[in-house]
Scaffold this motif. Structure first.
Motif, short mmCIF file in Angstrom:
data_model
loop_
_atom_site.label_atom_id
_atom_site.label_comp_id
_atom_site.label_asym_id
_atom_site.label_seq_id
_atom_site.Cartn_x
_atom_site.Cartn_y
_atom_site.Cartn_z
N ASP A 44 42.51 102.72 19.71
CA ASP A 44 43.94 102.71 19.39
C ASP A 44 44.64 103.84 20.15
OD1 ASP A 44 43.35 105.08 18.00
OD2 ASP A 44 43.73 104.21 16.02
N ILE A 45 45.94 103.99 19.94
CA ILE A 45 46.71 104.99 20.70
C ILE A 45 46.18 106.40 20.46
CG2 ILE A 45 48.52 105.17 18.93
CD1 ILE A 45 48.93 105.61 22.76
N GLN A 46 45.75 106.71 19.25
CA GLN A 46 45.24 108.06 19.01
C GLN A 46 43.91 108.29 19.73
OE1 GLN A 46 45.57 108.77 14.73
NE2 GLN A 46 47.53 109.74 15.14
N GLY A 47 43.04 107.31 19.69
CA GLY A 47 41.77 107.43 20.40
C GLY A 47 41.96 107.53 21.89
N GLN A 48 42.86 106.70 22.44
CA GLN A 48 43.14 106.76 23.88
C GLN A 48 43.77 108.09 24.26
OE1 GLN A 48 44.92 103.42 25.87
NE2 GLN A 48 43.78 101.92 24.65
N THR A 49 44.65 108.60 23.41
CA THR A 49 45.29 109.89 23.69
C THR A 49 44.24 111.00 23.71
OG1 THR A 49 47.37 109.13 22.71
CG2 THR A 49 47.07 111.52 22.94
N ARG A 50 43.34 111.00 22.75
CA ARG A 50 42.27 112.02 22.73
C ARG A 50 41.43 111.95 24.01
NH1 ARG A 50 41.92 110.09 17.54
NH2 ARG A 50 42.80 111.50 16.01
N GLN A 51 41.10 110.74 24.43
CA GLN A 51 40.31 110.58 25.66
C GLN A 51 41.04 111.20 26.85
OE1 GLN A 51 38.76 106.62 26.61
NE2 GLN A 51 39.26 106.04 24.50
N VAL A 52 42.30 110.85 26.99
CA VAL A 52 43.09 111.30 28.15
C VAL A 52 43.27 112.82 28.13
CG1 VAL A 52 45.39 111.20 29.19
CG2 VAL A 52 44.22 109.08 28.53
N LEU A 53 43.56 113.38 26.98
CA LEU A 53 43.74 114.83 26.91
C LEU A 53 42.42 115.55 27.19
CD1 LEU A 53 46.19 115.09 23.87
CD2 LEU A 53 46.73 115.11 26.33
N GLY A 54 41.31 114.97 26.77
CA GLY A 54 40.01 115.54 27.11
C GLY A 54 39.75 115.52 28.61
N MET A 55 40.14 114.43 29.26
CA MET A 55 40.01 114.35 30.73
C MET A 55 40.85 115.42 31.40
SD MET A 55 40.36 110.30 31.37
CE MET A 55 39.26 109.14 30.59
N ILE A 56 42.06 115.61 30.90
CA ILE A 56 42.94 116.64 31.47
C ILE A 56 42.30 118.02 31.31
CG2 ILE A 56 45.16 117.82 31.15
CD1 ILE A 56 46.34 114.98 30.62
N ASP A 57 41.76 118.31 30.14
CA ASP A 57 41.08 119.60 29.94
C ASP A 57 39.96 119.79 30.97
OD1 ASP A 57 42.49 120.75 27.79
OD2 ASP A 57 41.22 119.77 26.29
N ARG A 58 39.13 118.77 31.15
CA ARG A 58 37.99 118.88 32.08
C ARG A 58 38.46 119.07 33.53
NH1 ARG A 58 36.26 115.32 28.28
NH2 ARG A 58 36.78 113.42 29.44
N VAL B 35 48.30 113.51 17.81
CA VAL B 35 47.17 114.00 18.61
C VAL B 35 47.66 115.08 19.56
CG1 VAL B 35 45.40 113.35 20.29
CG2 VAL B 35 45.97 111.80 18.39
N TRP B 36 48.78 114.85 20.24
CA TRP B 36 49.35 115.83 21.17
C TRP B 36 49.60 117.16 20.46
CZ3 TRP B 36 50.54 116.76 26.19
CH2 TRP B 36 51.44 117.79 26.45
N PRO C 269 42.63 106.14 29.74
CA PRO C 269 41.41 106.18 28.94
C PRO C 269 40.25 105.46 29.60
CG PRO C 269 42.95 104.61 28.01
CD PRO C 269 43.68 105.33 29.10
N ASP C 270 39.03 105.98 29.36
CA ASP C 270 37.82 105.28 29.80
C ASP C 270 37.54 104.07 28.92
OD1 ASP C 270 37.10 106.91 31.97
OD2 ASP C 270 36.04 108.32 30.67
N ASP C 271 37.88 104.19 27.64
CA ASP C 271 37.63 103.11 26.69
C ASP C 271 38.96 102.61 26.13
OD1 ASP C 271 36.88 101.35 24.71
OD2 ASP C 271 35.75 102.81 23.54
N PRO C 272 39.56 101.61 26.79
CA PRO C 272 40.86 101.13 26.33
C PRO C 272 40.80 100.27 25.06
CG PRO C 272 40.17 99.90 28.26
CD PRO C 272 39.14 100.97 28.03
#
Length: 120
Positions: A36-50, A81-82, A30-33
């Motif tokens: 919480d786990i759901q917010g970090q998961t959303r960030q990471v999955l968004g990075m993967i999409d991009r 989130v996944w 995540p860019d913003d650690p």
């Protein structure tokens, strides 16, 4: 060599490499650690999409995903989130492993490594 390419090359690693139509992503954190786990998961999955889009791929083309959690007890919240993210492409859930691991930054709750096929 046309069948091999790296994108977003740093001194120590690349964000992704492409070889023979297969996209290999570096571990995404995540860019913003502070989230919480759901917010970090959303960030990471968004990075993967991009990154997949930049490599002419998509989550429907995922071949394999490895998920590293700082605390395995976060798996339920992470899976919420996944499931929403991967559910947007029905029938394309990739093989996946999820393990508990000590991550490079103690504020990271998740790191995800993915491999995907390029779109023909």
């Amino acid at each position: 060599m046309a069948d091999f390419q790296r994108l977003h090359v740093e001194s120590r690693w690349s964000e992704l490499a492409i070889h023979n139509g297969v996209v290999y992503l570096a571990g995404q954190v995540p860019d913003d650690p502070s989230e919480d786990i759901q917010g970090q998961t959303r960030q990471v999955l968004g990075m993967i999409d991009r990154l997949l889009a930049q490599a002419n791929s998509a989550r429907s083309r995922l071949l394999r995903v490895q998920i590293y959690l700082r605390n395995i007890e976060d798996i339920g919240a992470m899976n919420e989130v996944w499931d929403q993210w991967i559910g947007e492409v029905p029938g394309h859930a990739p093989p996946r492993a999820t393990v508990e691991a000590r991550l490079a930054n103690p504020d990271y709750l998740i790191e995800v490594v993915a491999t995907a096929a390029q779109i023909d």
